[in-house]
Write a protein that holds these residues in place. Structure first.
Motif, PDB file in Angstrom:
ATOM      1  N   GLY A   1       4.229 -32.924  35.939  1.00 23.33           N
ATOM      2  CA  GLY A   1       5.218 -33.978  35.699  1.00 23.33           C
ATOM      3  C   GLY A   1       4.786 -35.298  36.313  1.00 23.33           C
ATOM      4  O   GLY A   1       4.956 -36.364  35.721  1.00 23.33           O
ATOM      5  N   ALA A   2       4.220 -35.236  37.513  1.00 22.18           N
ATOM      6  CA  ALA A   2       3.727 -36.452  38.157  1.00 22.18           C
ATOM      7  C   ALA A   2       2.559 -37.048  37.368  1.00 22.18           C
ATOM      8  O   ALA A   2       2.465 -38.272  37.208  1.00 22.18           O
ATOM      9  N   ILE A   3       1.678 -36.192  36.862  1.00 22.39           N
ATOM     10  CA  ILE A   3       0.559 -36.667  36.042  1.00 22.39           C
ATOM     11  C   ILE A   3       1.086 -37.376  34.799  1.00 22.39           C
ATOM     12  O   ILE A   3       0.613 -38.467  34.443  1.00 22.39           O
ATOM     13  N   LEU A   4       2.054 -36.770  34.130  1.00 18.70           N
ATOM     14  CA  LEU A   4       2.631 -37.400  32.946  1.00 18.70           C
ATOM     15  C   LEU A   4       3.310 -38.721  33.285  1.00 18.70           C
ATOM     16  O   LEU A   4       3.181 -39.703  32.546  1.00 18.70           O
ATOM     17  N   ALA A   5       4.027 -38.764  34.398  1.00 11.20           N
ATOM     18  CA  ALA A   5       4.702 -39.997  34.798  1.00 11.20           C
ATOM     19  C   ALA A   5       3.702 -41.113  35.070  1.00 11.20           C
ATOM     20  O   ALA A   5       3.879 -42.247  34.611  1.00 11.20           O
ATOM     21  N   VAL A   6       2.635 -40.798  35.790  1.00  5.49           N
ATOM     22  CA  VAL A   6       1.622 -41.811  36.098  1.00  5.49           C
ATOM     23  C   VAL A   6       0.927 -42.266  34.823  1.00  5.49           C
ATOM     24  O   VAL A   6       0.708 -43.467  34.620  1.00  5.49           O
ATOM     25  N   TYR A   7       0.612 -41.345  33.931  1.00  6.64           N
ATOM     26  CA  TYR A   7      -0.040 -41.733  32.686  1.00  6.64           C
ATOM     27  C   TYR A   7       0.876 -42.623  31.843  1.00  6.64           C
ATOM     28  O   TYR A   7       0.433 -43.635  31.296  1.00  6.64           O
TER      29      TYR A   7
ATOM     30  N   GLY B   1      12.753 -27.987  30.340  1.00  6.73           N
ATOM     31  CA  GLY B   1      11.762 -27.581  29.341  1.00  6.73           C
ATOM     32  C   GLY B   1      12.233 -27.905  27.936  1.00  6.73           C
ATOM     33  O   GLY B   1      11.453 -28.362  27.094  1.00  6.73           O
ATOM     34  N   SER B   2      13.515 -27.698  27.678  1.00  2.13           N
ATOM     35  CA  SER B   2      14.077 -28.017  26.363  1.00  2.13           C
ATOM     36  C   SER B   2      14.050 -29.515  26.102  1.00  2.13           C
ATOM     37  O   SER B   2      13.725 -29.953  24.993  1.00  2.13           O
ATOM     38  N   VAL B   3      14.370 -30.298  27.116  1.00  5.31           N
ATOM     39  CA  VAL B   3      14.317 -31.758  26.969  1.00  5.31           C
ATOM     40  C   VAL B   3      12.878 -32.210  26.715  1.00  5.31           C
ATOM     41  O   VAL B   3      12.620 -33.059  25.852  1.00  5.31           O
ATOM     42  N   THR B   4      11.925 -31.627  27.434  1.00  3.46           N
ATOM     43  CA  THR B   4      10.513 -31.972  27.242  1.00  3.46           C
ATOM     44  C   THR B   4      10.058 -31.610  25.834  1.00  3.46           C
ATOM     45  O   THR B   4       9.377 -32.397  25.168  1.00  3.46           O
ATOM     46  N   MET B   5      10.443 -30.430  25.368  1.00  4.25           N
ATOM     47  CA  MET B   5      10.057 -30.015  24.017  1.00  4.25           C
ATOM     48  C   MET B   5      10.719 -30.899  22.958  1.00  4.25           C
ATOM     49  O   MET B   5      10.088 -31.262  21.962  1.00  4.25           O
ATOM     50  N   ALA B   6      11.982 -31.263  23.173  1.00  7.16           N
ATOM     51  CA  ALA B   6      12.669 -32.141  22.220  1.00  7.16           C
ATOM     52  C   ALA B   6      11.994 -33.513  22.175  1.00  7.16           C
ATOM     53  O   ALA B   6      11.801 -34.088  21.096  1.00  7.16           O
TER      54      ALA B   6
ATOM     55  N   LEU C   1      -0.830 -47.505  34.105  1.00  9.98           N
ATOM     56  CA  LEU C   1      -1.422 -48.274  35.197  1.00  9.98           C
ATOM     57  C   LEU C   1      -2.922 -48.393  34.971  1.00  9.98           C
ATOM     58  O   LEU C   1      -3.626 -47.387  34.833  1.00  9.98           O
ATOM     59  N   GLU C   2      -3.407 -49.618  34.940  1.00 14.36           N
ATOM     60  CA  GLU C   2      -4.830 -49.856  34.684  1.00 14.36           C
ATOM     61  C   GLU C   2      -5.719 -49.171  35.727  1.00 14.36           C
ATOM     62  O   GLU C   2      -6.795 -48.696  35.415  1.00 14.36           O
ATOM     63  N   ALA C   3      -5.249 -49.119  36.943  1.00 14.25           N
ATOM     64  CA  ALA C   3      -6.057 -48.557  38.029  1.00 14.25           C
ATOM     65  C   ALA C   3      -6.299 -47.056  37.867  1.00 14.25           C
ATOM     66  O   ALA C   3      -7.253 -46.527  38.417  1.00 14.25           O
ATOM     67  N   THR C   4      -5.454 -46.375  37.108  1.00  6.95           N
ATOM     68  CA  THR C   4      -5.594 -44.926  36.972  1.00  6.95           C
ATOM     69  C   THR C   4      -6.359 -44.503  35.722  1.00  6.95           C
ATOM     70  O   THR C   4      -6.654 -43.324  35.567  1.00  6.95           O
ATOM     71  N   HIS C   5      -6.692 -45.442  34.842  1.00  2.31           N
ATOM     72  CA  HIS C   5      -7.303 -45.070  33.574  1.00  2.31           C
ATOM     73  C   HIS C   5      -8.656 -44.389  33.733  1.00  2.31           C
ATOM     74  O   HIS C   5      -8.961 -43.445  33.013  1.00  2.31           O
ATOM     75  N   ILE C   6      -9.461 -44.846  34.677  1.00  2.00           N
ATOM     76  CA  ILE C   6     -10.779 -44.211  34.872  1.00  2.00           C
ATOM     77  C   ILE C   6     -10.608 -42.769  35.319  1.00  2.00           C
ATOM     78  O   ILE C   6     -11.326 -41.884  34.870  1.00  2.00           O
ATOM     79  N   CYS C   7      -9.650 -42.522  36.183  1.00  2.00           N
ATOM     80  CA  CYS C   7      -9.380 -41.147  36.619  1.00  2.00           C
ATOM     81  C   CYS C   7      -8.980 -40.286  35.430  1.00  2.00           C
ATOM     82  O   CYS C   7      -9.438 -39.152  35.290  1.00  2.00           O
ATOM     83  N   PHE C   8      -8.141 -40.825  34.559  1.00  2.00           N
ATOM     84  CA  PHE C   8      -7.727 -40.067  33.375  1.00  2.00           C
ATOM     85  C   PHE C   8      -8.889 -39.872  32.412  1.00  2.00           C
ATOM     86  O   PHE C   8      -9.026 -38.808  31.821  1.00  2.00           O
ATOM     87  N   ILE C   9      -9.734 -40.879  32.250  1.00  2.02           N
ATOM     88  CA  ILE C   9     -10.886 -40.733  31.361  1.00  2.02           C
ATOM     89  C   ILE C   9     -11.821 -39.659  31.894  1.00  2.02           C
ATOM     90  O   ILE C   9     -12.297 -38.803  31.153  1.00  2.02           O
ATOM     91  N   ALA C  10     -12.087 -39.692  33.189  1.00  2.00           N
ATOM     92  CA  ALA C  10     -13.036 -38.753  33.786  1.00  2.00           C
ATOM     93  C   ALA C  10     -12.512 -37.322  33.817  1.00  2.00           C
ATOM     94  O   ALA C  10     -13.275 -36.377  33.621  1.00  2.00           O
ATOM     95  N   ASN C  11     -11.213 -37.149  34.047  1.00  2.68           N
ATOM     96  CA  ASN C  11     -10.676 -35.809  34.266  1.00  2.68           C
ATOM     97  C   ASN C  11      -9.784 -35.292  33.147  1.00  2.68           C
ATOM     98  O   ASN C  11      -9.647 -34.086  32.990  1.00  2.68           O
TER      99      ASN C  11
ATOM    100  N   ARG D   1      -2.237 -35.105  24.117  1.00  5.82           N
ATOM    101  CA  ARG D   1      -0.989 -35.331  24.850  1.00  5.82           C
ATOM    102  C   ARG D   1       0.100 -34.370  24.391  1.00  5.82           C
ATOM    103  O   ARG D   1       0.865 -33.849  25.196  1.00  5.82           O
ATOM    104  N   THR D   2       0.163 -34.123  23.079  1.00  2.00           N
ATOM    105  CA  THR D   2       1.162 -33.190  22.543  1.00  2.00           C
ATOM    106  C   THR D   2       0.963 -31.797  23.115  1.00  2.00           C
ATOM    107  O   THR D   2       1.921 -31.144  23.544  1.00  2.00           O
ATOM    108  N   LEU D   3      -0.273 -31.330  23.145  1.00  2.00           N
ATOM    109  CA  LEU D   3      -0.552 -30.010  23.721  1.00  2.00           C
ATOM    110  C   LEU D   3      -0.221 -29.967  25.212  1.00  2.00           C
ATOM    111  O   LEU D   3       0.280 -28.952  25.709  1.00  2.00           O
ATOM    112  N   PHE D   4      -0.476 -31.055  25.912  1.00  2.00           N
ATOM    113  CA  PHE D   4      -0.147 -31.107  27.338  1.00  2.00           C
ATOM    114  C   PHE D   4       1.366 -31.055  27.541  1.00  2.00           C
ATOM    115  O   PHE D   4       1.853 -30.391  28.452  1.00  2.00           O
ATOM    116  N   TYR D   5       2.126 -31.746  26.688  1.00  2.00           N
ATOM    117  CA  TYR D   5       3.588 -31.676  26.754  1.00  2.00           C
ATOM    118  C   TYR D   5       4.076 -30.257  26.475  1.00  2.00           C
ATOM    119  O   TYR D   5       4.987 -29.765  27.148  1.00  2.00           O
TER     120      TYR D   5
END
Length: 143
Positions: A33-39, A85-90, A43-53, A63-67
């Motif tokens: 949930g924290a990863i999704l919130a940050v993404y 979980g239901s709210v996330t799926m909706a 935030l420009e500063a986190t994009h390299i971390c997301f690209i790398a990992n 993103r859909t599969l991650f949700y």
């Protein structure tokens, strides 16, 4: 993230045998949930971390599969997990519907993701080049 935190608070509602499993699941749900919130904050500063990992976050299918994965983990965390979980799926289904039935929105998402990806790569290249220049300058000074 909410389901994970709530399951920590109400851990005593889980059976005695499943407390460890509930704790592990709640930790994963909170972290994902924290990863999704940050993404989603973009935030420009986190994009390299997301690209790398987690480069799959820059594509709507990834993103859909991650949700789906994150939302399905919530279902094992009691009543609040089922609600979250239901709210996330909706939310995921609504986004999927919007992407599939609105080609302009889909194209906009693709352009935005590509632009974010390219900006992050350029920023990282500039950062590495500046760091490289600083290191070569220090090496020249030593000689």
């Amino acid at each position: 993230m909410t389901a994970g935190v709530l399951s920590w608070i109400f851990i005593s509602t889980f059976g005695r045998d499943s407390i460890v499993l509930a704790l592990l699941a709640s930790v994963y749900v909170t972290l994902f949930g924290a990863i999704l919130a940050v993404y989603e904050m973009r935030l420009e500063a986190t994009h390299i971390c997301f690209i790398a990992n987690m480069g799959f976050m820059f594509d709507w299918r990834g993103r859909t599969l991650f949700y789906i994965f994150s939302g399905s983990l919530c279902f094992g965390l009691g009543i609040w997990g089922i609600v979250m979980g239901s709210v996330t799926m909706a939310n995921m289904l609504w986004n999927l519907f919007a992407i599939c039935y609105n080609p302009h929105y889909s194209d906009m998402l693709k352009r935005d993701s590509k632009a974010q990806y390219e900006r992050a790569l350029k920023r990282e290249a500039i950062r590495r080049n500046v760091a490289g220049d600083a290191n070569t300058g220090a090496a020249k000074d030593e000689k």
